[in-house]
Write a protein that holds these residues in place. Structure first.
Motif, short mmCIF file in Angstrom:
data_model
loop_
_atom_site.label_atom_id
_atom_site.label_comp_id
_atom_site.label_asym_id
_atom_site.label_seq_id
_atom_site.Cartn_x
_atom_site.Cartn_y
_atom_site.Cartn_z
N ASN A 240 7.41 4.80 6.18
CA ASN A 240 7.10 3.37 6.10
C ASN A 240 8.36 2.57 5.85
O ASN A 240 8.32 1.36 5.67
N ASN B 287 0.86 -1.17 0.00
CA ASN B 287 0.00 0.00 0.00
C ASN B 287 0.90 1.22 0.00
O ASN B 287 2.06 1.08 0.31
N PRO B 288 0.49 2.44 -0.35
CA PRO B 288 -0.87 2.79 -0.69
C PRO B 288 -1.24 2.51 -2.15
O PRO B 288 -2.42 2.44 -2.48
#
Ligand SMILES: Cc1ncc(COP(=O)(O)O)c(C=O)c1O
Length: 198
Positions: A174, A29-30
């Protein structure tokens, strides 16, 4: 809304797909974010019943504008923005960052400095590197601390100068999984322009 995990999972058709009897696990993701049925339905409704250019004077364009306005309001509410005017919706983060880099680049001169981090996603690196190449900007690389896994204020302070025009710094990485210490960073943003990406 029922937030129990099974109820939430049931809203995502992709999560019930199986391969040879095994349920999938989506790790990306995203860009690869899975979509709940309600979102797919809303997009479908929009395309089938309110597909028009905006700013006109006929029924479909007015209905389309209402959807766009509601989306900005909902997103401002979700993110705690002061106004829906702070919300820009675009194709994706990378495209928006390219747009933003070209807009901000109009105020920069050769020799101006921009600060990029060693913990950012490609989408927050390439637009600025290309801008630097096109305008003759100096790129300063900001390392992250390998104990705390975040950007330390002293490392940022060491790179700031009178020529600093932009700091492209994520709020939550992230790569390392930590939030940046926002209060420590914000005051420095006044030295140049600060771009924060969630
Ligand atoms: C942390 C992070 N930022 C930005 C992006 C880029 O997003 P987009 O696909 O919307 O350009 C990604 C894509 O995976 C990402 O993981």
């Amino acid at each position: 809304m029922d937030f129990r995990i099974d109820a939430v999972r049931a809203k995502f058709p992709a999560l019930s797909l199986t391969d040879k009897g095994r349920r999938r696990i989506y790790l990306d993701n995203p860009a690869g974010t899975q979509v709940p049925q309600a979102v797919a339905d809303a997009v479908s409704r929009c395309l089938l019943t309110t597909n028009a250019n905006l700013g006109g004077f006929f029924e479909t364009t007015i209905a389309a504008q209402d959807i766009v306005d509601e989306a900005h309001l909902a997103m401002a509410d979700f993110l705690g923005a002061a106004s829906p005017r702070e919300i820009i919706i675009g194709a994706n983060m990378t495209t928006l960052t390219y747009h933003m880099s070209r807009t901000l680049g109009r105020t920069m001169k050769p020799g101006d400095e921009i600060i990029l981090t060693r913990m950012d996603h490609e989408g927050n690196i390439s637009p600025w590197l290309q801008l630097a190449e096109d305008l003759g900007l100096v790129v300063r690389w900001l390392p992250f601390d390998q104990q705390s896994w975040q950007i330390e204020e002293a490392a940022l302070a060491a790179l700031l100068s009178e020529r600093t025009r932009l700091i492209a710094l994520n709020y939550a990485s992230n790569l390392t999984g930590v939030d940046q210490p926002g209060e420590g960073v914000d005051p420095h943003c006044q030295a140049g322009r600060c771009v924060g990406l969630r």
